[in-house]
Design a protein around this motif. Structure first.
Motif, PDB file in Angstrom:
ATOM      1  N   GLU A   1       0.818  -1.211   0.000  1.00 17.56           N
ATOM      2  CA  GLU A   1       0.000   0.000   0.000  1.00 17.56           C
ATOM      3  C   GLU A   1       0.853   1.262   0.000  1.00 17.56           C
ATOM      4  OE1 GLU A   1      -4.239   1.128   2.145  1.00 17.56           O
ATOM      5  OE2 GLU A   1      -2.652   0.187   3.339  1.00 17.56           O
ATOM      6  N   GLU A   2       2.057   1.169   0.553  1.00 17.14           N
ATOM      7  CA  GLU A   2       2.924   2.354   0.627  1.00 17.14           C
ATOM      8  C   GLU A   2       3.441   2.784  -0.749  1.00 17.14           C
ATOM      9  OE1 GLU A   2       7.328   1.254   1.770  1.00 17.14           O
ATOM     10  OE2 GLU A   2       5.981  -0.038   2.938  1.00 17.14           O
ATOM     11  N   HIS A   3       3.251   1.937  -1.764  1.00 13.82           N
ATOM     12  CA  HIS A   3       3.751   2.246  -3.107  1.00 13.82           C
ATOM     13  C   HIS A   3       2.644   2.714  -4.052  1.00 13.82           C
ATOM     14  CE1 HIS A   3       6.689  -0.788  -1.507  1.00 13.82           C
ATOM     15  NE2 HIS A   3       7.538   0.099  -1.980  1.00 13.82           N
ATOM     16  N   LEU A   4       1.503   3.115  -3.503  1.00 11.18           N
ATOM     17  CA  LEU A   4       0.372   3.501  -4.345  1.00 11.18           C
ATOM     18  C   LEU A   4       0.679   4.694  -5.252  1.00 11.18           C
ATOM     19  CD1 LEU A   4      -2.746   3.082  -2.026  1.00 11.18           C
ATOM     20  CD2 LEU A   4      -2.473   2.114  -4.302  1.00 11.18           C
ATOM     21  N   ASP A   5       1.603   5.557  -4.826  1.00 11.88           N
ATOM     22  CA  ASP A   5       1.896   6.771  -5.588  1.00 11.88           C
ATOM     23  C   ASP A   5       3.197   6.686  -6.371  1.00 11.88           C
ATOM     24  OD1 ASP A   5      -0.431   8.296  -4.757  1.00 11.88           O
ATOM     25  OD2 ASP A   5       0.503   8.365  -2.768  1.00 11.88           O
ATOM     26  N   VAL A   6       3.719   5.481  -6.547  1.00 14.93           N
ATOM     27  CA  VAL A   6       4.905   5.305  -7.392  1.00 14.93           C
ATOM     28  C   VAL A   6       4.516   5.521  -8.850  1.00 14.93           C
ATOM     29  CG1 VAL A   6       6.567   3.607  -8.253  1.00 14.93           C
ATOM     30  CG2 VAL A   6       6.076   3.728  -5.807  1.00 14.93           C
ATOM     31  N   PRO A   7       5.217   6.402  -9.579  1.00 14.00           N
ATOM     32  CA  PRO A   7       4.903   6.585 -11.008  1.00 14.00           C
ATOM     33  C   PRO A   7       5.129   5.281 -11.766  1.00 14.00           C
ATOM     34  CG  PRO A   7       6.356   8.328 -10.204  1.00 14.00           C
ATOM     35  CD  PRO A   7       6.311   7.279  -9.139  1.00 14.00           C
ATOM     36  N   LEU A   8       4.136   4.865 -12.518  1.00 14.38           N
ATOM     37  CA  LEU A   8       4.231   3.600 -13.231  1.00 14.38           C
ATOM     38  C   LEU A   8       4.899   3.798 -14.588  1.00 14.38           C
ATOM     39  CD1 LEU A   8       0.769   2.046 -12.289  1.00 14.38           C
ATOM     40  CD2 LEU A   8       3.022   1.443 -11.377  1.00 14.38           C
ATOM     41  N   ASP A   9       6.173   4.153 -14.522  1.00 19.46           N
ATOM     42  CA  ASP A   9       7.027   4.161 -15.701  1.00 19.46           C
ATOM     43  C   ASP A   9       8.292   3.383 -15.345  1.00 19.46           C
ATOM     44  OD1 ASP A   9       8.533   5.893 -14.129  1.00 19.46           O
ATOM     45  OD2 ASP A   9       8.048   7.674 -15.293  1.00 19.46           O
ATOM     46  N   TYR A  10       9.182   3.201 -16.318  1.00 18.31           N
ATOM     47  CA  TYR A  10      10.329   2.321 -16.103  1.00 18.31           C
ATOM     48  C   TYR A  10      11.246   2.837 -14.992  1.00 18.31           C
ATOM     49  CZ  TYR A  10       8.756   0.184 -20.415  1.00 18.31           C
ATOM     50  OH  TYR A  10       7.992  -0.462 -21.354  1.00 18.31           O
ATOM     51  N   GLU A  11      11.457   4.152 -14.957  1.00 17.57           N
ATOM     52  CA  GLU A  11      12.369   4.712 -13.962  1.00 17.57           C
ATOM     53  C   GLU A  11      11.740   4.737 -12.571  1.00 17.57           C
ATOM     54  OE1 GLU A  11      13.662   5.181 -17.721  1.00 17.57           O
ATOM     55  OE2 GLU A  11      11.830   6.200 -17.032  1.00 17.57           O
ATOM     56  N   GLY A  12      10.469   5.133 -12.504  1.00 16.69           N
ATOM     57  CA  GLY A  12       9.812   5.246 -11.207  1.00 16.69           C
ATOM     58  C   GLY A  12       9.689   3.912 -10.495  1.00 16.69           C
ATOM     59  N   VAL A  13       9.238   2.893 -11.220  1.00 16.67           N
ATOM     60  CA  VAL A  13       9.082   1.565 -10.619  1.00 16.67           C
ATOM     61  C   VAL A  13      10.444   0.973 -10.271  1.00 16.67           C
ATOM     62  CG1 VAL A  13       8.226  -0.776 -10.995  1.00 16.67           C
ATOM     63  CG2 VAL A  13       6.886   1.165 -11.791  1.00 16.67           C
TER      64      VAL A  13
ATOM     65  N   ALA B   1      11.829   2.331  -7.097  1.00 19.01           N
ATOM     66  CA  ALA B   1      11.111   1.842  -5.915  1.00 19.01           C
ATOM     67  C   ALA B   1      11.429   0.383  -5.601  1.00 19.01           C
ATOM     68  CB  ALA B   1       9.609   2.019  -6.106  1.00 19.01           C
ATOM     69  N   GLY B   2      12.232  -0.264  -6.450  1.00 20.76           N
ATOM     70  CA  GLY B   2      12.675  -1.616  -6.143  1.00 20.76           C
ATOM     71  C   GLY B   2      11.993  -2.728  -6.903  1.00 20.76           C
ATOM     72  N   SER B   3      11.266  -2.395  -7.973  1.00 19.08           N
ATOM     73  CA  SER B   3      10.631  -3.446  -8.762  1.00 19.08           C
ATOM     74  C   SER B   3      10.869  -3.169 -10.237  1.00 19.08           C
ATOM     75  CB  SER B   3       9.129  -3.534  -8.453  1.00 19.08           C
ATOM     76  OG  SER B   3       8.543  -4.667  -9.066  1.00 19.08           O
ATOM     77  N   MET B   4      10.045  -3.759 -11.103  1.00 16.21           N
ATOM     78  CA  MET B   4      10.145  -3.553 -12.545  1.00 16.21           C
ATOM     79  C   MET B   4       8.756  -3.331 -13.113  1.00 16.21           C
ATOM     80  SD  MET B   4      12.870  -6.553 -13.553  1.00 16.21           S
ATOM     81  CE  MET B   4      11.871  -7.812 -12.731  1.00 16.21           C
ATOM     82  N   LEU B   5       8.666  -2.462 -14.130  1.00 17.13           N
ATOM     83  CA  LEU B   5       7.365  -2.190 -14.741  1.00 17.13           C
ATOM     84  C   LEU B   5       6.858  -3.400 -15.506  1.00 17.13           C
ATOM     85  CD1 LEU B   5       5.213  -0.010 -15.135  1.00 17.13           C
ATOM     86  CD2 LEU B   5       6.406   0.683 -17.215  1.00 17.13           C
ATOM     87  N   GLY B   6       7.782  -4.160 -16.106  1.00 17.40           N
ATOM     88  CA  GLY B   6       7.417  -5.403 -16.779  1.00 17.40           C
ATOM     89  C   GLY B   6       6.321  -5.210 -17.811  1.00 17.40           C
ATOM     90  N   THR B   7       5.307  -6.034 -17.731  1.00 14.51           N
ATOM     91  CA  THR B   7       4.201  -5.998 -18.686  1.00 14.51           C
ATOM     92  C   THR B   7       3.045  -5.127 -18.206  1.00 14.51           C
ATOM     93  OG1 THR B   7       3.308  -8.011 -17.700  1.00 14.51           O
ATOM     94  CG2 THR B   7       4.747  -8.263 -19.614  1.00 14.51           C
TER      95      THR B   7
END
Length: 458
Positions: A308-320, A323-329
């Motif tokens: 829930e703490e990542h709700l405002d992470v921009p869903l682009d390649y750099e933002g995700v 934050a420690g993950s990958m935008l993937g598909t």
């Protein structure tokens, strides 16, 4: 560049206005898949503009647009085209990867079902750019309705002169083959896909050489995702500056987000890169009534999970990525508080163990042992030492397998232990799972009451 959230605060823009329907702009029209409907929406106008350019200028134009691959890795599309050696005297091939089969990923199949001509137009443009006279679409064989619709769209394109000999008088000769795979997740990996196309068992190849040098039939080959190629016609028709006006500086453009799981209105949401899950949930009615978000995946089950703490992470390649993950598909699987994390990770890991091709030891053996440990923990038979053992096995797979399947299997292990280690410990100390699977509605076991599981499918 102003974020989408800041744009809402400044201008009072409703979240729905932030959607960017391009590929999905007429999915809801009657017979959206036909050539007549596609023509009414500027169909094949991008191709006409592309054919007026030289192949090298076309590659440079797509490269300048900033289009990045929509299949998961986010590699620049124009740069991938540029890698094809010219003047080598060999045939060049374009292969479109439509073997969409990762848990939670569901964007390419709906796109092909509702708007197949966007892909076909993109294929013709790409083949002109890389000087190819033969393209292949490798489709997941289980989706027979999509296969039939794609065959019909290809027939229409041949009949209209967009495929075949001397396309639109340009001198380009192009044959397009639709190939139905036999149903193996590993064939989504580009070199395993090429082996499968050649009639061999689908297993990843050792690289180098890379497909751009020695791909299909040992000839220079571009392998692109469905959405990547389908996005090209709009860029040519409306301009690269229009495309770059959306998204972020390093991740420009529009894309399809697949929202599934415990949400009120799951589905495809086409928006500029950089939108947040909070904004997408605002559009989709939020998490199902009476529940709250517990964890979610930004790019399918092979990407590290968020909370829930990542709700405002921009869903682009750099933002995700930051934050420690990958935008993937961009497969946004949302799970509420009724879902057992151990159960979810176990089901995902069972999938990866089943789909491992067995070529490399870390993946073949590691996924097997991960499943054994997870099943014991879920059943209340685990020990505290098993948690460190899970982490160690995942570490021995991650980055050490032939292809990214091993990395994908390790990601849920690492991230779930990071955010929900206490829940794993609770299974061990409590000698069993404290969650009622019937309340989650996401998975059904034969022993469970199947009527209790009717609802949202992850």
């Amino acid at each position: 560049m102003m974020t989408l959230a800041a744009e809402i605060d400044k201008n009072g823009t409703s979240p729905e206005k932030l959607l960017a329907p391009v590929l999905s702009s007429f999915w809801d029209e009657p017979e959206s898949w036909t050539l007549d409907t596609y023509h009414r929406h500027d169909g094949y106008e991008g191709l006409r503009k592309a054919l007026a350019m030289s192949p090298d200028d076309l590659i440079a134009y797509v490269k300048d647009s900033g289009l990045r691959g929509r299949g998961g890795a986010g590699f620049p599309t124009g740069m991938k085209w540029q890698f094809i050696p010219q003047g080598d005297g060999k045939p060049h091939y374009l292969v479109v990867n439509a073997d969409e089969s990762e848990p939670g990923t569901c964007k390419d199949i709906p796109l092909l079902f509702a708007n197949p001509h966007s892909l076909i137009e993109g294929i013709v443009i790409a083949c002109y750019a890389i000087r190819s006279s033969h393209a292949f679409i490798y489709l997941r064989g289980e989706v027979v309705p999509v296969l039939r619709r794609l065959h019909e769209a290809v027939r229409e394109a041949y009949e209209a002169g967009y495929l075949g000999t001397n396309v639109l008088g340009s001198g380009l000769d192009l044959e397009l083959t639709v190939h139905a795979g036999a149903g193996a997740y590993i064939c989504g990996e580009e070199t395993a896909l090429l082996d499968s196309l050649e009639g061999r068992r689908g297993q990843p190849r050792l690289r180098p050489p890379f497909p751009a040098v020695a791909g299909l039939y040992a000839c220079p080959t571009v392998v692109n995702n469905v959405e990547s190629i389908a996005s090209v016609p709009a860029i040519l028709n409306k301009g690269k500056d229009w495309f770059k006006s959306m998204g972020s500086e390093k991740s420009p453009g529009f894309t399809l987000y697949s929202l599934s799981g415990h949400v009120t209105s799951p589905g495809q949401y086409e928006a500029p890169l950089g939108i947040t899950l909070r904004q997408l949930l605002d559009m989709s009615g939020g998490i199902r009534a009476g529940h709250r978000l517990k964890f979610w995946t930004p790019g399918g089950s092979s990407t590290p999970m968020f909370t829930e703490e990542h709700l405002d992470v921009p869903l682009d390649y750099e933002g995700v990525g930051a934050a420690g993950s990958m935008l993937g598909t961009k497969a946004l699987q949302c799970f509420d508080e009724t879902t057992c994390v151990v159960r979810a990770v176990t089901r995902w890991t069972e999938f990866y163990a089943h789909e491992s091709c067995g070529k490399c030891t870390p993946c073949r053996e590691g996924t097997y042992w991960l499943v054994q440990l997870l099943r014991d923990i879920e059943a209340g038979k685990g020990q505290m030492a098993d948690l460190d053992k899970l982490n160690d096995i995942a570490d021995n797979i991650n980055g050490k397998s032939f292809c990214a399947l091993g990395d994908g299997a390790a990601s849920p292990i690492f991230s779930s232990l990071k955010y929900f280690r206490e829940e794993y410990e609770q299974h061990i100390t409590g000698r069993g799972c404290p969650f009622d699977p019937a309340r989650s509605t996401l998975w059904a076991d034969e022993k469970d009451d199947k009527n209790a599981h009717r609802g949202v499918n992850a």
